[in-house]
Scaffold this active site. Structure first.
Site, PDB file in Angstrom:
ATOM      1  N   GLN A 176      24.830  -7.656 -15.284  1.00 47.30           N
ATOM      2  CA  GLN A 176      23.473  -7.090 -15.219  1.00 47.30           C
ATOM      3  C   GLN A 176      22.939  -7.159 -13.792  1.00 47.30           C
ATOM      4  OE1 GLN A 176      22.097  -9.783 -18.246  1.00 47.30           O
ATOM      5  NE2 GLN A 176      21.262  -8.123 -19.475  1.00 47.30           N
ATOM      6  N   ARG A 206       7.010  -3.711 -23.240  1.00 48.70           N
ATOM      7  CA  ARG A 206       7.221  -5.117 -22.890  1.00 48.70           C
ATOM      8  C   ARG A 206       8.014  -5.127 -21.599  1.00 48.70           C
ATOM      9  NH1 ARG A 206      11.697  -8.447 -23.279  1.00 48.70           N
ATOM     10  NH2 ARG A 206      11.393 -10.650 -23.750  1.00 48.70           N
ATOM     11  N   ASP A 208      10.316  -6.759 -19.477  1.00 47.12           N
ATOM     12  CA  ASP A 208      11.302  -7.834 -19.552  1.00 47.12           C
ATOM     13  C   ASP A 208      11.481  -8.485 -18.183  1.00 47.12           C
ATOM     14  OD1 ASP A 208      13.646  -9.035 -21.107  1.00 47.12           O
ATOM     15  OD2 ASP A 208      14.684  -8.227 -19.352  1.00 47.12           O
ATOM     16  N   GLU A 250       6.724 -10.379 -19.934  1.00 51.61           N
ATOM     17  CA  GLU A 250       7.589 -11.497 -20.287  1.00 51.61           C
ATOM     18  C   GLU A 250       7.778 -12.331 -19.030  1.00 51.61           C
ATOM     19  OE1 GLU A 250      11.833 -13.206 -21.625  1.00 51.61           O
ATOM     20  OE2 GLU A 250      11.668 -11.574 -20.206  1.00 51.61           O
ATOM     21  N   HIS A 315      13.881 -13.659 -30.478  1.00 52.37           N
ATOM     22  CA  HIS A 315      15.310 -13.339 -30.555  1.00 52.37           C
ATOM     23  C   HIS A 315      16.132 -14.185 -29.592  1.00 52.37           C
ATOM     24  CE1 HIS A 315      13.685 -11.238 -27.136  1.00 52.37           C
ATOM     25  NE2 HIS A 315      14.909 -11.037 -26.676  1.00 52.37           N
ATOM     26  N   ASP A 316      15.480 -14.918 -28.711  1.00 56.29           N
ATOM     27  CA  ASP A 316      16.194 -15.771 -27.751  1.00 56.29           C
ATOM     28  C   ASP A 316      16.240 -17.208 -28.258  1.00 56.29           C
ATOM     29  OD1 ASP A 316      16.760 -13.783 -25.870  1.00 56.29           O
ATOM     30  OD2 ASP A 316      14.774 -13.974 -24.971  1.00 56.29           O
TER      31      ASP A 316
HETATM   32  C1  NOJ Z   1      14.827 -11.662 -21.674  1.00 54.19           C
HETATM   33  C2  NOJ Z   1      15.290 -11.229 -23.027  1.00 54.19           C
HETATM   34  O1  NOJ Z   1      14.377 -11.725 -23.997  1.00 54.19           O
HETATM   35  C3  NOJ Z   1      16.678 -11.766 -23.229  1.00 54.19           C
HETATM   36  O2  NOJ Z   1      17.116 -11.536 -24.546  1.00 54.19           O
HETATM   37  C4  NOJ Z   1      17.584 -11.138 -22.227  1.00 54.19           C
HETATM   38  O3  NOJ Z   1      18.870 -11.689 -22.344  1.00 54.19           O
HETATM   39  C5  NOJ Z   1      17.061 -11.369 -20.795  1.00 54.19           C
HETATM   40  N1  NOJ Z   1      15.670 -11.069 -20.678  1.00 54.19           N
HETATM   41  C6  NOJ Z   1      17.789 -10.503 -19.825  1.00 54.19           C
HETATM   42  O4  NOJ Z   1      17.380  -9.165 -20.000  1.00 54.19           O
END
Ligand code: NOJ
Ligand code: CA
Length: 730
Positions: A176, A206, A208, A250, A315-316
């Protein structure tokens, strides 16, 4: 001309209930084992019935899916597994028709290494604008000391690219690469992507990983002024070209570092409150309110037009970056005894397993989520207490298919179990056979019904989304007590963080003379005086009181509280109705109103504000028809305001009115409070409550301003002692 959003109020997100879901995990319509937009569309009834008002979709764009879609390969399309752009549009329109908004992801910080921009950059000459879409270095020493976020997987924020013959920068996975915002073409592209989705009608984005947009030597490369400047540009474009949309930051940072992401309401409209979340868990395990009070006191004020986003899980992993070392050790000890649950700096578990599936604790934490200042965000599946699968790698254990029923694959898909994108949870405690929507819809005391009622209740009180918060300071620290205030509306919340019963004495002298009305059952508690107010709380229990002004000068004191006339004794639940109307579609196989409890059968008051006499006729006709067809014995009183100049009900021919003897028309003269749009001020609800009492109704359903049954979002909560009531409008 600005492009309007689906919501009518620019601050709608402050009253919203967000529901986070992954399209892939929700419902599979074409039996390939992967959830899709058509499947999700088919589940909108469920989401509407639950009462959530805004759906947050995890990334659904074309992607190699090495970070579940946060590795984007094309910002302007839909991943083929989830459907097409047309499918997305159909879903979005249907959500809007039901009065729900939709929030999607704008992943600005990085792309997939498969994105054409990166492939082009690797092969472009060093120093060219194409190469400079990303951040390159000949040495890994640049930006030394910047923390590694995915420290279980990555050992450096630099990765070598043989084609470019240089290292590229990545704050997350090495596949990434971070975009380079010092190159103005990058922001142009991102604004284009943003417009692409906003033009289609999405209501929010959102942002990110937003703190990491810009890098500078000698810094942590987080929260830099240049990053804030980029966000301000994004916001300026949105404000200039669109209305009633919102940006959610975020930023997993300390409150003082998050505060600038609101700016002077010229950056994001909302930001997650990351540090509050783990402290709720610490407080419950330590049976001490201090961690929560402490972090809220460190939380700076934000502009009135902005909002905190509150959550218990997502989800994390349950991230522990924003706690002290001691608190982190404590969290690991208390919530992560199995080492497999740990990942990066956090714990990869769902809500129910984290809380040992203890229903009281689940409700207690949800009560904090729903009563703290901010917009509550639910993670899909947590409303039924889904479990997790520690055998799946990374964070995939908390991303398993939604459990709809006890048929194979939990009703998620008709594909062979081996072709699902991830196995359904099937252990004896959390497996789909035991934990699923269908069972919990039937069971009046299920977690699902509780969450649904909680959502309905929360929507009654604008103070939760918009009011101030003030903690009381009782000597017993196992009890947390706080007052939420908005105008003349005051709600007192008291919760017992302990597993044992607790007494508490509250100093409520400032509310001397008020009646605490317990809002779940609408029971009046003894009058408040200048003396300490004593309460006893069962383990993990919580009480919310509307502090109502004295209703009569001669009202007796606490001793004979039961005989006193009780103000607002009717509980009224209403949801934000759909702004759009569409023809009613009631039919026997798709009843407009379903009643599961005979006790409630004669007792529903529908409140509607039709725009024209024709609309009123249409509504009456469809109601009559569905009552006749349903043969449920349901009685409905339809309340609607008289129009200006009318002294009586409009002429409704007898045939229509008596098509069903179970339909009673109740025109009334509306006060100013009920003439404005939802949510009403407290006096509006009091007026609805009076109407309900007058017609002996046990619950009230609010229909929209151009009301039809199909557009109505109805919530009827069980009143005290009738917990088996469950009614909905489709
Ligand atoms: C935050 C997201 O909530 C997470 O799931 C993702 O892996 C990282 N950002 C990288 O995009
Ligand atoms: Ca599918």
């Amino acid at each position: 001309m600005k492009k309007p959003g689906s919501a009518s109020n620019p601050l709608w997100f402050k009253d919203a209930i967000l529901y986070e879901l992954h399209v892939r995990a929700f419902a599979d319509s074409n039996a390939d084992g992967i959830g899709d937009f058509t499947g999700l569309l088919g589940k909108l009834d469920y989401l509407q019935e639950l009462g959530v008002t805004c759906l947050w979709l995890l990334p659904f764009f074309p992607s190699p899916l090495r970070d579940d879609g946060y590795d984007i390969a094309d910002y302007k399309d839909v991943h083929p597994s989830y459907g097409t752009l047309d499918d997305f549009q159909r879903f979005l329109n249907a959500a809007h028709q039901r009065g729900m908004q939709v929030l999607i992801e704008l992943v600005m910080n990085h792309t997939s290494d498969q994105h054409p921009w990166f492939q082009r950059a690797r092969n472009a000459p060093a120093g060219s604008p194409e190469r400079n879409f990303y951040i390159w270095s000949e040495s890994k020493e640049r930006f030394a000391g910047v923390p590694i976020i995915f420290n279980d997987t990555e050992s450096s924020n630099w990765a070598w690219d043989p084609a470019a013959g240089a290292y590229y920068w990545h704050r997350f996975f090495s596949h990434q690469p971070d975009l380079n915002y010092d190159n103005p073409f990058v922001l142009d592209e991102m604004l284009d992507a943003m417009r692409f989705w906003l033009d289609r009608g999405v209501d929010g984005l959102r942002l990110d990983a937003i703190p990491y947009l810009v890098e500078r030597d000698g810094t942590r490369c987080e929260n830099l002024p240049e990053t804030h400047a980029i966000i301000r540009t994004v916001r300026t474009v949105i404000d200039a070209e669109y209305s009633n949309r919102f940006l959610l930051a975020e930023a997993n940072q300390w409150p003082s570092d998050v505060r600038p992401y609101f700016g002077e309401n010229d950056e994001c409209n909302m930001a997650f409150h990351f540090p509050l979340m783990p402290r709720m868990y610490v407080a419950v395990r330590q049976e001490d309110r201090l961690p929560i009070v402490d972090i809220m006191q460190q939380t700076p004020a934000i502009p009135d037009t902005c909002q905190w986003g509150l959550f218990l899980r997502n989800h994390d992993e349950l991230t522990l970056e924003m706690v002290t070392r001691d608190e982190r050790d404590y969290m690991y000890l208390a919530y992560s005894s199995d080492p497999r649950t740990r990942i990066n700096l956090g714990i990869r578990r769902r809500l129910a397993p984290l809380l040992d599936n203890n229903r009281d604790r689940i409700e207690l934490l949800n009560s904090l989520l729903f009563s703290f200042p901010g917009t509550p965000i639910l993670y899909y599946g947590d409303e039924i207490g889904m479990g997790d699968n520690l055998d799946l790698g990374d964070r995939n254990g908390v991303r398993t298919p939604m459990q709809w029923n006890s048929t194979s694959n939990g009703g998620f898909s008709t594909a062979a179990p081996s072709s699902l994108y991830a196995p359904v949870i099937s252990d004896p405690v959390y497996g789909y056979q035991a934990v699923n929507v269908e069972e919990q819809r039937k069971n009046p005391s299920s977690l699902l019904q509780w969450v649904r009622n909680m959502i309905g209740l929360r929507k009654l009180f604008a103070v939760f989304g918009r009011g101030t918060l003030r903690f009381l300071n009782p000597a017993n620290r196992k009890v947390i007590a706080y007052v939420r205030q908005l105008g003349d509306e005051s709600v007192l919340c008291v919760a017992n963080l302990s597993r044992f019963a607790q007494p508490v004495a509250l100093d409520l002298a400032e509310f001397d003379g008020r009646t605490p009305m317990e809002v779940f059952g609408y029971s009046a508690f003894p009058l408040i005086t200048a003396q300490p107010y004593s309460l006893s709380l069962a383990p993990y229990s919580f009480l919310w009181f509307e502090l109502q002004a004295a209703i009569a000068a001669d009202a007796p004191g606490p001793a004979d509280a039961e005989q006193r006339p009780q103000p607002n004794t009717q509980r009224v639940l209403a949801t934000n109705p759909s702004p759009e109307s569409s023809p009613a579609t009631a039919s026997p196989s798709h009843p407009a109103v379903e009643v599961h409890d005979a006790v409630a059968a004669k007792s529903v008051l529908l409140h509607a504000i039709p725009a024209t006499p024709q609309e009123l006729r249409q509504l009456i006709s469809s109601l009559s028809q569905s009552l006749v067809e349903s043969s449920s014995g349901l009685g409905i009183t339809l309340a609607f305001p008289l129009r200006d100049g009318e002294s009586n009900a409009p002429a409704i021919d007898a045939e229509l009115n008596h098509a069903s003897s179970n339909l009673l028309l109740a025109p009334y003269r509306a006060s100013a409070a009920l003439r404005q749009s939802w949510p009403y001020p407290a006096s509006g609800y009091a007026e609805l409550a009076r109407l309900a009492a007058q017609h002996n109704a046990r619950a009230v359903v609010q229909l929209g301003r151009s009301p039809t049954l199909s557009s109505a979002t109805a919530q009827i909560s069980p009143l005290p002692d009738t917990t088996s009531t469950a009614t909905r409008a489709c």
